[in-house]
Design a protein around this motif. Structure first.
Motif, PDB file in Angstrom:
ATOM      1  N   GLN A  49      26.006  36.757  84.689  1.00 21.42           N
ATOM      2  CA  GLN A  49      24.493  36.546  84.440  1.00 21.42           C
ATOM      3  C   GLN A  49      23.996  37.028  83.201  1.00 21.42           C
ATOM      4  O   GLN A  49      24.283  37.938  82.857  1.00 21.42           O
ATOM      5  CB  GLN A  49      23.808  37.148  85.575  1.00 21.42           C
ATOM      6  N   VAL A  50      23.377  36.214  82.477  1.00 17.21           N
ATOM      7  CA  VAL A  50      22.970  36.440  81.033  1.00 17.21           C
ATOM      8  C   VAL A  50      21.547  37.070  81.410  1.00 17.21           C
ATOM      9  O   VAL A  50      20.780  36.487  81.819  1.00 17.21           O
ATOM     10  CB  VAL A  50      22.827  35.157  80.288  1.00 17.21           C
ATOM     11  N   HIS A  51      21.312  38.347  80.773  1.00 16.11           N
ATOM     12  CA  HIS A  51      19.898  38.835  80.833  1.00 16.11           C
ATOM     13  C   HIS A  51      19.356  39.014  79.444  1.00 16.11           C
ATOM     14  O   HIS A  51      19.926  38.572  78.528  1.00 16.11           O
ATOM     15  CB  HIS A  51      20.472  40.412  81.558  1.00 16.11           C
ATOM     16  N   HIS A  52      18.273  39.700  79.418  1.00 14.70           N
ATOM     17  CA  HIS A  52      17.534  39.823  78.124  1.00 14.70           C
ATOM     18  C   HIS A  52      18.425  40.116  77.057  1.00 14.70           C
ATOM     19  O   HIS A  52      18.427  39.588  75.838  1.00 14.70           O
ATOM     20  CB  HIS A  52      16.442  40.685  78.407  1.00 14.70           C
ATOM     21  N   SER A  53      19.224  41.251  77.043  1.00 18.04           N
ATOM     22  CA  SER A  53      19.993  41.785  75.991  1.00 18.04           C
ATOM     23  C   SER A  53      21.468  41.950  76.018  1.00 18.04           C
ATOM     24  O   SER A  53      22.262  42.633  75.292  1.00 18.04           O
ATOM     25  CB  SER A  53      19.331  42.905  75.377  1.00 18.04           C
ATOM     26  N   TYR A  54      22.070  41.574  77.350  1.00 17.98           N
ATOM     27  CA  TYR A  54      23.407  41.836  77.592  1.00 17.98           C
ATOM     28  C   TYR A  54      23.675  40.412  78.758  1.00 17.98           C
ATOM     29  O   TYR A  54      23.097  39.990  79.238  1.00 17.98           O
ATOM     30  CB  TYR A  54      23.373  42.976  78.268  1.00 17.98           C
ATOM     31  N   MET A  83      25.572  36.292  76.167  1.00 20.02           N
ATOM     32  CA  MET A  83      26.624  35.164  76.064  1.00 20.02           C
ATOM     33  C   MET A  83      26.085  33.720  76.523  1.00 20.02           C
ATOM     34  O   MET A  83      26.188  33.549  77.753  1.00 20.02           O
ATOM     35  CB  MET A  83      27.980  35.614  76.940  1.00 20.02           C
ATOM     36  N   ASN A  84      25.445  32.989  75.669  1.00 16.67           N
ATOM     37  CA  ASN A  84      24.658  31.988  76.157  1.00 16.67           C
ATOM     38  C   ASN A  84      25.833  30.637  75.968  1.00 16.67           C
ATOM     39  O   ASN A  84      25.644  29.578  76.767  1.00 16.67           O
ATOM     40  CB  ASN A  84      23.603  31.568  75.197  1.00 16.67           C
ATOM     41  N   ASN A  85      27.103  30.686  75.429  1.00 11.88           N
ATOM     42  CA  ASN A  85      27.917  29.873  75.239  1.00 11.88           C
ATOM     43  C   ASN A  85      28.685  29.554  76.607  1.00 11.88           C
ATOM     44  O   ASN A  85      29.438  30.515  76.933  1.00 11.88           O
ATOM     45  CB  ASN A  85      28.889  30.036  74.056  1.00 11.88           C
ATOM     46  N   GLU A  88      32.552  30.031  76.724  1.00  8.41           N
ATOM     47  CA  GLU A  88      33.141  31.702  76.328  1.00  8.41           C
ATOM     48  C   GLU A  88      32.587  32.422  77.518  1.00  8.41           C
ATOM     49  O   GLU A  88      33.660  33.224  78.012  1.00  8.41           O
ATOM     50  CB  GLU A  88      32.093  31.999  75.255  1.00  8.41           C
ATOM     51  N   ARG A  89      31.648  32.302  78.120  1.00  4.60           N
ATOM     52  CA  ARG A  89      31.318  32.927  79.532  1.00  4.60           C
ATOM     53  C   ARG A  89      32.516  32.696  80.829  1.00  4.60           C
ATOM     54  O   ARG A  89      32.756  33.681  81.201  1.00  4.60           O
ATOM     55  CB  ARG A  89      29.720  32.700  79.975  1.00  4.60           C
ATOM     56  N   ILE A  90      32.489  31.145  80.717  1.00  2.46           N
ATOM     57  CA  ILE A  90      33.476  30.993  81.945  1.00  2.46           C
ATOM     58  C   ILE A  90      34.938  31.460  81.688  1.00  2.46           C
ATOM     59  O   ILE A  90      35.487  32.075  82.443  1.00  2.46           O
ATOM     60  CB  ILE A  90      33.580  29.415  82.240  1.00  2.46           C
ATOM     61  N   SER A  91      35.242  31.486  80.260  1.00  2.00           N
ATOM     62  CA  SER A  91      36.496  31.937  79.928  1.00  2.00           C
ATOM     63  C   SER A  91      36.655  33.257  80.242  1.00  2.00           C
ATOM     64  O   SER A  91      37.809  33.979  80.462  1.00  2.00           O
ATOM     65  CB  SER A  91      36.871  31.820  78.338  1.00  2.00           C
TER      66      SER A  91
END
Length: 178
Positions: A49-54, A83-85, A88-91
């Protein structure tokens, strides 16, 4: 050296914090020895899960005995940036799953198989699954990564599962990413 340095190899669940991998493995062994005639699935999966700064990554380990319940725990990894890409995140989710699976060495897997092996003619079984939080549906943004991530999980000798069958990643781990 990998893109992200991961130091924290502690695990937790609702009743225990700061478990070592050895403790996790011991719980799995005890769970299986309670009913060695069971049909066991050892399942791994990571969600993020992408949060505000992490970005928070949760890897779940679940040992399930059909009709007899389950024992589970999680490992949390925080990447100190968004990590919005999606690729990259799934990987990285897949990498974290692979990392935890690799802790189950051949000797450890043999130890678990040895619990059920004397009982296979009574219906005992043992499988290992890697749950990937991706889907192949037309409307799923992650469908373009299915072949790549499935091949990675297969290459480590684990049966890959994607949505809707990837519940360790998409349900169990997901619950702790918020």
């Amino acid at each position: 050296m990998s893109k992200f340095t991961v130091y924290d190899y502690t695990f937790q669940n609702l009743s225990q914090k700061n478990m070592t991998f050895e403790q996790v493995f011991d719980y799995i062994v005890k769970f299986m020895k309670k009913d060695p005639i069971g049909s066991f699935k050892l399942m791994f999966g990571t969600d993020s899960q992408v949060h505000h700064s992490y970005t928070k990554f949760i890897t779940g380990i679940v040992i399930q005995c059909e009709t007899k319940g389950a024992w589970a725990c999680i490992r949390k990894v925080i990447v100190p940036r968004k990590m919005n890409n999606l690729h990259e995140r799934i990987s990285y989710e897949t990498t974290l799953t692979e990392e935890v699976v690799s802790m189950f060495t051949e000797e450890r897997k043999d130890q678990l198989i040895g619990i059920v092996l004397p009982h296979i003619y009574k219906g005992a079984s043992f499988t290992i699954e890697g749950h990937i939080d991706i889907g192949s549906g037309r409307r799923n943004k992650t469908r373009i990564f299915v072949n790549e991530m499935v091949a990675r999980i297969e290459s480590i000798g684990v049966e890959p599962k994607i949505k809707p069958d990837a519940f360790v990643a998409s349900c169990y781990a997901n619950r702790y990413t918020k």
